[in-house]
Design an enzyme around this catalytic site. Structure first.
Site, PDB file in Angstrom:
ATOM      1  N   ASP A  56       0.394  -1.248  -0.089  1.00  0.00           N
ATOM      2  CA  ASP A  56       0.029  -0.135  -0.005  1.00  0.00           C
ATOM      3  C   ASP A  56       1.375   1.273   0.117  1.00  0.00           C
ATOM      4  O   ASP A  56       2.414   0.806   0.086  1.00  0.00           O
ATOM      5  CB  ASP A  56      -1.010  -0.355   0.984  1.00  0.00           C
ATOM      6  CG  ASP A  56      -1.980   0.600   1.585  1.00  0.00           C
ATOM      7  OD1 ASP A  56      -2.175   1.496  -0.016  1.00  0.00           O
ATOM      8  OD2 ASP A  56      -3.245   0.512   1.718  1.00  0.00           O
ATOM      9  N   TRP A  57       0.400   2.075   0.083  1.00  0.00           N
ATOM     10  CA  TRP A  57       0.689   3.988  -0.556  1.00  0.00           C
ATOM     11  C   TRP A  57       1.991   3.482   1.050  1.00  0.00           C
ATOM     12  O   TRP A  57       1.484   4.656   1.366  1.00  0.00           O
ATOM     13  CB  TRP A  57       0.116   4.499  -1.029  1.00  0.00           C
ATOM     14  CG  TRP A  57      -0.188   4.399  -2.935  1.00  0.00           C
ATOM     15  CD1 TRP A  57      -0.075   5.595  -3.703  1.00  0.00           C
ATOM     16  CD2 TRP A  57       0.415   3.867  -4.114  1.00  0.00           C
ATOM     17  NE1 TRP A  57      -0.119   5.218  -4.805  1.00  0.00           N
ATOM     18  CE2 TRP A  57      -0.127   4.048  -4.877  1.00  0.00           C
ATOM     19  CE3 TRP A  57      -0.479   2.148  -3.402  1.00  0.00           C
ATOM     20  CZ2 TRP A  57       0.151   3.324  -5.722  1.00  0.00           C
ATOM     21  CZ3 TRP A  57      -0.319   1.372  -4.432  1.00  0.00           C
ATOM     22  CH2 TRP A  57      -0.317   1.981  -6.203  1.00  0.00           C
TER      23      TRP A  57
END
Length: 784
Positions: free
Chosen positions: A271-272
């Protein structure tokens, strides 16, 4: 980073062009052998915007889709292109406008995930996925960062609108159909968030403490089903920690379970973010760091050079990324049009949304409308309809049809005095928000407008000139924050007064009241549901929302949705509520809150779970209906519940066991006066054994075609003996005990139409790796 880029540039200049292999589907090993350490480290780190601006050698800006979430990096000398990934679950999210052109690049706002799940129609979901995937393809994106597959552990999770269900089997079937639909276009998905990302509060660091059984049975099962039945191109590892390590850095999760046990063939991306353990992530089997930061590349290079990272391990990740790249439209030179058929997709959205709407209440068959011409339309959300949630799940869509517009399009007249009143309020709220600098905006979406107080005198003045009252209750939620109890789970005082006063005024006149729930997650209903005649859960139905709701209200469409979660009597009825960072105040509940030690001083919010650094999943497997049915706890509306404008009769179910396959057959007949669809739900009750088990568990389901009055259809549903198994921590195995299993078919978990028995003659076991054990003992809830 400049040093890395210079090294890449010198490498490209130093090698003769003819000596440099160009990536093809059949020469991945050759290309991998030709790559320098710096190039390998570059490929496993996404390309952030800063790197895009830093040097053209890493990424050609002309290849980027404006508004996309990220890319993989290119290595031009080896013929390795960028690939593009973009949000999100309810449709592609890219920038709708671009510099130097008057063209627009809007995407369709499809129904949110919970609405698709509410349809219980895997064929419909796959068709929606096909339309969504077409837009991904035609806008030049390679991977859609969806579906969101986390479990509705608690009704206040801010992203439940993106997720499917409290039940992993339903979530698994829905996700499989969604993935297959999108990937049929030759583009990929990223199944997320793997795993146990069931709250937004402190999601980046939260430590989820979960038993191995609950992990396997509840929080991983949907992912297991999707991987085995749809093979998503990518899986996105979550931010949170799980039993001792960040999921992004868990070899047990990303390699042992995902790849070794389930046979996952794709890549894992983070995920970012930018966690410090980049090297641990590489070693765990996390192939791609997104959105990418130069320091992550440097960490990998330094680790190989100092011997803390074996280059052979890095090569495994690089090979998997190359295998992914050669599948992408961008690698294969697809000439995308930037012109998907948005009109056709809007029609798909309009129709699919109606099938996921759930009729909770329909006293005296108030719906569909009969002899209704003039509508009193109350509730600010009727005029400012919520198509979907906020955050990465938001879509830059061309329009949103309000309920006001939808009713007008259906030929109904909305009382002008009421309409003018609300629209003046909306204009005032917009101006006020703009003056305060908020503009009513949330990150990647629009905040819901606060409900407007309406006097009883105003309501009374409009009763005589209208045939029926419709009230819309709206809720907005999304990424970065969880919902709260007051004025969210519970109705606000303004909303409560609106329902009470409209209900009284119209009932005194012998007229009916219908409530539309334009929401993304469960709200409290017990205290007010008997004050109105009809309740329709519209969810977040996408950009055609007002038209879809009007289609159901007028009978153009017959609602056939079923609840993918339970509507409890009280929020505190959920066992997880005692270990979830929900906020309460004393207002209106001082006595109860005081007795439970929940109220804060002066009515300030006080969380029941005070420490947000970790979350103890003390409820274990007792999530949703598994708890409510086993504990015999009363609910407002049960899992699988939903009414129709017609009625159905079930035949006696039959069951057959052949090898490891259990097949259930049942006939369903439309006994009403209008055409409609019905969902048959199969629940299995296990015999008593050494493990504590739920009263019943969903194992299969099927939806009929649209049946004309008097028409019947025989539904056939199947599952395996492995799917009947429970996880035994003591043996680290899935086990199906011998004995008689009750197989029930129902219209909801509490509305069983018929049952039969299947006998398992011998114990069956499927051993797995003993991994993901909690670092600390967990005192789990027991219902024995």
């Amino acid at each position: 980073m400049k040093r890395i880029l210079m090294t890449l540039a010198l490498a490209a200049l130093a090698l003769p062009v003819l000596a440099q292999p160009q990536l093809r589907k059949d020469n991945i090993d050759e290309v991998l052998k030709a790559m320098t350490l710096e190039e390998k480290a570059t490929l496993v780190v996404g390309s952030s915007r800063g790197m895009t601006q830093l040097a053209g050698i890493t990424m050609s800006a002309s290849l980027i889709v404006p508004g996309a979430a990220g890319t993989t990096q290119s290595i031009p000398r080896l013929g390795i292109p960028n690939t593009v990934v973009a949000d999100g679950p309810a449709g592609l999210r890219i920038s709708p406008t671009r510099q130097n052109t008057n063209d627009t690049f809007y995407c369709t706002g499809f129904p949110v995930g919970v609405q698709l799940a509410s349809s219980w129609n895997v064929e419909l979901i796959e068709n929606v996925g096909m339309a969504m995937g077409n837009e991904v393809h035609e806008y030049g994106v390679d991977v859609l960062l969806a579906p969101g597959m986390n479990i509705h552990r608690n009704p206040l999770c801010g992203r439940n609108f993106e997720y499917y269900s409290e039940d992993p089997v339903l979530a698994g079937y829905v996700a499989t159909a969604y993935i297959n639909g999108i990937q049929s276009n030759g583009v990929g998905v990223s199944a997320k968030h793997f795993a146990a990302n069931n709250q937004e509060t402190n999601r980046n660091m939260n430590y989820a403490r979960i038993s191995q059984r609950a992990i396997r049975e509840i929080y991983l099962k949907a992912f297991e089903m999707a991987v085995k039945n749809a093979q998503p191109w990518t899986v996105m590892s979550s931010y949170n920690q799980l039993n001792g390590s960040f999921t992004q850095q868990s070899h047990d999760l990303l390699t042992t379970i995902l790849r070794d046990e389930w046979g996952f063939q794709g890549i894992v991306m983070t995920d970012w973010g930018n966690k410090e353990g980049t090297v641990k992530a590489v070693q765990a089997g996390n192939d791609l760091m997104e959105p990418g930061n130069p320091v992550e590349t440097e960490r990998i290079i330094n680790a190989v050079k100092n011997g803390t990272l074996d280059e052979a391990t890095l090569d495994v990740n690089v090979r998997r990324i190359l295998e992914y790249i050669v599948k992408t439209p961008r690698f294969n030179g697809y000439k995308y049009s930037d012109k998907p058929d948005l009109k056709a997709h809007a029609e798909i959205t309009r129709k699919s949304a109606t099938e996921g709407m759930i009729l909770l209440r329909n006293e005296d068959n108030v719906l569909p409308f009969k002899d209704v011409k003039d509508v009193a339309l109350y509730g600010v959300t009727s005029y400012d309809f919520i198509a979907g949630g906020t955050g990465s799940g938001n879509v830059n869509k061309p329009y949103v049809v309000s309920l006001l517009e939808g009713l007008a399009n259906a030929g109904l007249k909305v009382n002008k005095q009421i309409s003018d009143y609300y629209q003046a309020y909306l204009a005032w709220e917009t101006a006020r928000s703009a003056a305060e600098g908020s503009g009513g905006r949330m990150l990647l979406g629009k905040a819901a407008t606060p409900e407007m107080p309406v006097s009883r005198a105003f309501i009374d003045r409009n009763v005589a000139t209208t045939d029926i009252a419709v009230i819309t209750i709206g809720r907005q939620a999304g990424e970065f924050a969880d919902r709260k109890v007051d004025d969210d789970w519970n109705l606000s005082e303004v909303e409560r007064a609106l329902i009470k006063n409209v209900g009284e005024a119209y009932h005194l006149a012998g007229k009916k009241v219908v409530v539309i729930l334009n929401i993304g997650g469960v709200i409290e209903t017990v205290s007010w549901k008997n004050l109105v005649d009809g309740i329709l859960v519209a969810w977040g139905p996408g950009q055609e929302g007002g038209n879809s709701v009007a289609d159901v209200l007028t009978g153009k469409a017959n609602p056939s949705g079923k609840l993918p979660m339970t509507f409890p009597v009280s929020y505190l009825d959920h066992p997880s509520s005692y270990n979830f960072p929900a906020n309460y105040t004393n207002t209106g509940n001082a006595g109860m809150m005081g007795m439970m030690g929940m109220g804060g001083a002066n009515g300030r919010p006080r969380p029941l779970q005070k420490n947000v650094d970790y979350t103890e999943y003390a409820e274990g497997i007792w999530v949703g209906y598994r708890y409510f049915t086993t504990a015999g706890k009363e609910v407002s509306y049960p899992f699988g519940y939903g009414l129709s404008y017609t009625t159905f009769e079930y035949g006696k179910p039959t069951v057959k066991l052949a090898g490891d396959k259990v097949t259930v057959t049942v006939s369903v007949r439309n006994t009403g006066k209008v055409a409609g669809k019905e969902v048959a739900e199969v629940y299995v009750t296990a015999p008593k054994g050494k493990l504590e088990k739920p009263a019943c568990e969903l194992k299969a389901f099927a939806k009929t075609k649209e049946l004309a009055p008097g028409e019947s259809q025989t539904l056939t549903m199947s599952f395996t003996t492995y799917q009947m198994a429970s996880f035994n921590e003591a043996t680290s195995a899935w086990e199906t005990d011998p004995g008689k299993y009750t197989v029930s078919v129902g219209a909801s978990v509490l509305d069983i139409k018929g049952s039969t028995v299947v006998t398992i003659a011998k114990a069956q076991s499927w051993p797995v790796h003993n991994v993901l054990a909690p670092a600390e003992p967990i005192k789990e809830l027991s219902l024995r």
